[in-house]
Design an enzyme around this catalytic site. Structure first.
Site, PDB file in Angstrom:
ATOM      1  CE  LYS A  22      38.752  43.681  47.068  1.00 42.97           C
ATOM      2  NZ  LYS A  22      39.353  42.392  46.694  1.00 42.97           N
ATOM      3  CG  ASN A  23      41.765  44.014  43.848  1.00 45.47           C
ATOM      4  OD1 ASN A  23      41.436  43.516  44.922  1.00 45.47           O
ATOM      5  ND2 ASN A  23      41.088  43.833  42.725  1.00 45.47           N
ATOM      6  CB  CYS A 118      35.759  31.822  44.897  1.00 46.72           C
ATOM      7  SG  CYS A 118      36.190  32.737  43.431  1.00 46.72           S
ATOM      8  NE  ARG A 123      39.617  34.275  41.540  1.00 49.70           N
ATOM      9  CZ  ARG A 123      39.320  35.369  42.213  1.00 49.70           C
ATOM     10  NH1 ARG A 123      38.241  35.406  42.931  1.00 49.70           N
ATOM     11  NH2 ARG A 123      40.097  36.424  42.164  1.00 49.70           N
ATOM     12  CG  ASP A 306      37.177  43.064  39.868  1.00 48.69           C
ATOM     13  OD1 ASP A 306      36.784  41.902  39.671  1.00 48.69           O
ATOM     14  OD2 ASP A 306      38.215  43.319  40.508  1.00 48.69           O
ATOM     15  NE  ARG A 398      36.050  39.182  50.003  1.00 45.56           N
ATOM     16  CZ  ARG A 398      36.067  38.854  48.701  1.00 45.56           C
ATOM     17  NH1 ARG A 398      35.018  38.348  48.143  1.00 45.56           N
ATOM     18  NH2 ARG A 398      37.153  39.028  47.991  1.00 45.56           N
TER      19      ARG A 398
HETATM   20  C1  UD1 Z   1      42.620  39.790  40.675  1.00 37.38           C
HETATM   21  C2  UD1 Z   1      41.725  40.669  41.509  1.00 37.38           C
HETATM   22  C3  UD1 Z   1      40.264  40.443  41.154  1.00 37.38           C
HETATM   23  C4  UD1 Z   1      40.051  40.617  39.663  1.00 37.38           C
HETATM   24  C5  UD1 Z   1      41.028  39.766  38.877  1.00 37.38           C
HETATM   25  C6  UD1 Z   1      40.956  40.013  37.384  1.00 37.38           C
HETATM   26  C7  UD1 Z   1      43.017  40.915  43.547  1.00 37.38           C
HETATM   27  C8  UD1 Z   1      43.143  40.614  44.994  1.00 37.38           C
HETATM   28  N1  UD1 Z   1      41.960  40.377  42.912  1.00 37.38           N
HETATM   29  O1  UD1 Z   1      42.300  38.435  41.014  1.00 37.38           O
HETATM   30  O2  UD1 Z   1      39.484  41.413  41.860  1.00 37.38           O
HETATM   31  O3  UD1 Z   1      38.736  40.219  39.327  1.00 37.38           O
HETATM   32  O4  UD1 Z   1      42.381  40.045  39.297  1.00 37.38           O
HETATM   33  O5  UD1 Z   1      41.149  41.342  37.083  1.00 37.38           O
HETATM   34  O6  UD1 Z   1      43.795  41.652  42.990  1.00 37.38           O
HETATM   35  N2  UD1 Z   1      44.345  32.007  36.138  1.00 37.38           N
HETATM   36  C9  UD1 Z   1      44.894  30.812  35.727  1.00 37.38           C
HETATM   37  N3  UD1 Z   1      46.017  30.370  36.371  1.00 37.38           N
HETATM   38  C10 UD1 Z   1      46.606  31.057  37.382  1.00 37.38           C
HETATM   39  C11 UD1 Z   1      46.049  32.285  37.782  1.00 37.38           C
HETATM   40  C12 UD1 Z   1      44.900  32.739  37.153  1.00 37.38           C
HETATM   41  O7  UD1 Z   1      44.384  30.157  34.821  1.00 37.38           O
HETATM   42  O8  UD1 Z   1      47.626  30.584  37.917  1.00 37.38           O
HETATM   43  C13 UD1 Z   1      43.115  32.498  35.467  1.00 37.38           C
HETATM   44  C14 UD1 Z   1      41.932  32.594  36.452  1.00 37.38           C
HETATM   45  O9  UD1 Z   1      41.291  31.358  36.589  1.00 37.38           O
HETATM   46  C15 UD1 Z   1      41.063  33.629  35.804  1.00 37.38           C
HETATM   47  C16 UD1 Z   1      42.078  34.556  35.116  1.00 37.38           C
HETATM   48  O10 UD1 Z   1      43.312  33.828  35.073  1.00 37.38           O
HETATM   49  O11 UD1 Z   1      40.238  33.036  34.826  1.00 37.38           O
HETATM   50  C17 UD1 Z   1      42.292  35.863  35.835  1.00 37.38           C
HETATM   51  O12 UD1 Z   1      42.760  35.631  37.140  1.00 37.38           O
HETATM   52  P1  UD1 Z   1      43.802  36.576  37.871  1.00 37.38           P
HETATM   53  O13 UD1 Z   1      44.177  37.714  36.975  1.00 37.38           O
HETATM   54  O14 UD1 Z   1      44.877  35.741  38.439  1.00 37.38           O
HETATM   55  O15 UD1 Z   1      42.911  37.147  39.034  1.00 37.38           O
HETATM   56  P2  UD1 Z   1      43.279  37.252  40.576  1.00 37.38           P
HETATM   57  O16 UD1 Z   1      44.683  37.710  40.746  1.00 37.38           O
HETATM   58  O17 UD1 Z   1      42.841  36.024  41.281  1.00 37.38           O
END
Ligand code: UD1
Length: 419
Positions: A22-23, A118, A123, A306, A398
Site C-alpha cells: 500500500k505504501n 490523526c 503529523r 507499522d 484501508r
Molecule cells: C509513512 C507511512 C506510514 C508509516 C510512516 C513511518 C505511507 C502512506 N505512510 O507515513 O504507514 O507509519 O511512514 O514509517 O507511506 N514529520 C515531521 N514533519 C514532516 C513530516 C513528518 O515532523 O514534514 C514527522 C511525523 O510527525 C512523524 C515522523 O516524522 O513523527 C514520521 O513521519 P513520516 O515518515 O513522514 O510518515 P508518513 O510519510 O506520514
C-alpha cells in the site's frame, strides 16, 4: 456497521500470499500525475486507501481504470487540469498530500487543504514544505490551506531534519522536472522510497541513491509510459508472520522478502520463532514464540512503527517483561487499552510501554483505533480464549487486502458480519 468476529484458539497452517505494498502504491499513483500520457500499475492491492487516491486523481481530470480481476490500475493523465481538488475527498486520507509534489512539478502551482492530525499523532508537513521552498517555491499557509507557487523549480541541496517518508517522496516527485540536480540528505531509506524511484526511473526520470540517506535527482523534461509492478507489502507480511507466532503455528508467507523484513525477522527470532527463509517466501514456525523482547521503533532500517502494535499483541503472551519504545509517532499506543481489556498487562509511560506477559488473553468487544491497531486486535483475537468482536474495521480495510479471507484460508475461525 461491519465487524470482524474471531473465535480464538485455532492453529494456523498452509500458505498466505502477500499483496503489493500500500505504501508504495499510494505514492506511485500520485507520481503517475507526472507521466505525459498513461501508465499501468500491475498487481495493485484493492484497498480503500488506493480507491481514495484514484478518486483524487479522477477529480483532477485523470482517467483511472481499476481492473479488479487482473488487479491492474491504468492512469491516463491526458486531460488532467489545474483545479482545486475536492476537499472532502482529499481529507479522507493524509497520504493525499502526496499529490502536492507532482502537481507543483507539472503545473508550477497547487492549492491543497492542510492535512490534520490523526489518531497516531499530529503529523506535521513542515519538511515537505521546506523541500518545496528549497526548490524555489513560494509557500503560503492559511485558512486551512497550503498554496505553493513557483515560476521554475530549480534543483538544490535539501537536508531533512528527520528522514520523513512522505517528505522524501513529495520532494523527490517535485524535483523530477527541476532544472539541474537536487540532493536530498537524511532522506528516508524505506523500501517504498526505492520502489517509487524505480517507478519514476522506468518512466524516464533520473534518480540515484534511493534507499540510502542521500538521493540525487537530475531534472528531466518529461516522463512517458510505463507498466510497473510494485514490491510486496512488508508490513502485511510481518503481520502474518506475527499471526503464526501468536498462534504458535507454522505457515508459509509468500511475498515475505528478507531484505525488507530484517528487523521484524530478528525480533521474531528473539521471541523464539524459527524460519526457513527463501528468496520470495518465509516459512515461519511459531511453536516456541514465547520469549519477552524489547523493541524500539526507528526509521528504516530500524524496527518499523507499522509493526509495533502487532508485536505488542504477541509480547502480551510472552514469558516475562518486554519494553516497547515508540520513537516515530508520539501517540501510537491506542491499541494498549483494548489489549488490556482482553487481559494484557501493559503500562504506558510517555513513549514507553512495559508489557508483563500473561498466560492468556480473553475475547471481548474491542475497537480498532487505527489500521495497525486493528491488525493487532485481530492477532490478539486469534490467540484469545473465546470470541473477540472488533469494531471500526474500516481502519483495517484501508491497508489489508481480504484479511479475514486470508486468515480463514489459514484455518482461523474468523468472519465479517454486518450489524
Ligand atoms: C509513512 C507511512 C506510514 C508509516 C510512516 C513511518 C505511507 C502512506 N505512510 O507515513 O504507514 O507509519 O511512514 O514509517 O507511506 N514529520 C515531521 N514533519 C514532516 C513530516 C513528518 O515532523 O514534514 C514527522 C511525523 O510527525 C512523524 C515522523 O516524522 O513523527 C514520521 O513521519 P513520516 O515518515 O513522514 O510518515 P508518513 O510519510 O506520514
Amino acid at each position: 456497521m461491519e465487524k470482524i468476529i474471531v473465535n480464538g484458539g485455532q492453529k494456523l497452517n498452509g500458505e498466505v500470499e502477500i499483496s503489493s505494498a500500500k505504501n508504495s502504491v499510494l505514492p506511485i499513483i500520485a507520481a503517475s500525475i507526472l507521466c505525459k500520457d498513461k501508465c499501468v500499475i500491475e498487481n495493485a492491492p484493492m484497498l480503500e486507501d488506493v480507491y481514495v487516491i484514484c478518486d483524487v486523481l479522477r477529480d483532477l481530470g485523470c482517467k483511472v481504470d481499476i481492473d479488479k480481476v487482473q488487479n491492474n490500475i491504468m492512469v491516463d493523465t491526458t486531460n488532467i487540469t489545474l483545479k482545486d481538488p475536492n476537499m472532502e475527498l482529499v481529507r479522507k486520507m493524509r497520504a493525499s498530500f502526496l499529490i502536492m509534489g507532482p502537481m507543483v512539478a507539472r503545473f508550477g502551482r497547487f492549492k491543497l487543504s492542510l492535512p490534520g492530525g490523526c489518531n497516531i499523532g499530529s503529523r506535521p508537513i513542515d519538511l515537505h514544505l521546506k523541500g518545496l521552498k528549497a526548490l524555489g517555491a513560494e509557500v503560503d499557509t492559511g485558512h486551512g490551506f497550503v498554496e505553493v507557487d513557483v515560476k521554475k523549480l530549480v534543483g538544490n541541496k535539501i537536508y531533512l531534519d528527520f528522514p520523513s517518508v512522505g517528505a522524501t517522496e513529495n520532494i523527490m516527485m517535485a524535483a523530477v522536472f527541476a532544472q539541474g540536480e537536487t540532493i536530498i540528505q537524511n532522506a528516508a531509506e524505506e523500501p517504498e522510497i526505492c520502489d517509487l524511484a524505480m517507478f519514476l526511473n522506468s518512466m524516464g526520470a533520473k534518480i540515484q541513491g534511493a534507499g540510502s540517506g542521500t538521493i540525487k535527482i537530475f531534472g528531466v523534461k518529461e516522463l512517458n509510459y510505463t507498466s510497473y509492478k510494485p514490491i510486496y507489502d512488508r508490513i502485511e507480511a510481518g503481520t502474518y508472520m506475527a499471526a503464526a507466532a501468536i498462534t504458535r503455528s507454522k505457515i508459509k508467507v509468500i511475498g515475505a522478502i528478507e531484505e525488507h523484513l530484517r528487523p521484524v525477522i530478528s525480533k521474531l527470532q528473539e521471541c523464539g520463532v524459527t524460519m526457513d527463509i527463501q528468496s520470495d517466501s518465509i516459512l515461519i514456525d511459531g511453536s516456541n514464540a514465547f520469549k519477552a523482547v524489547d523493541i524500539k521503533t526507528m526509521p528504516y532500517p530500524g524496527f518499523p512503527t507499522d509493526m509495533q502494535a502487532q508485536m505488542m499483541s504477541l509480547l502480551s503472551l510472552g514469558s516475562g517483561t518486554s519494553i516497547v519504545t515508540e520513537t516515530v509517532f508520539e501517540n501510537r499506543f491506542m491499541h494498549v487499552s483494548e489489549l488490556c481489556r482482553m487481559g494484557a498487562n501493559i503500562k504506558i509511560d510517555g513513549r514507553v510501554a512495559v508489557i508483563d506477559g500473561v498466560n492468556k488473553l480473553t475475547g471481548c468487544e474491542v475497537k480498532a483505533s487505527d489500521l495497525r491497531a486493528g491488525a493487532a486486535l485481530i492477532l490478539a483475537g486469534l490467540a484469545a480464549e473465546g470470541m473477540t468482536c472488533i469494531g471500526d474495521i474500516y481502519h483495517i480495510d484501508r491497508g489489508y487486502v481480504d484479511i479475514e479471507k486470508k486468515l480463514k484460508r489459514l484455518g482461523a475461525d474468523i468472519k465479517r458480519i454486518n450489524e
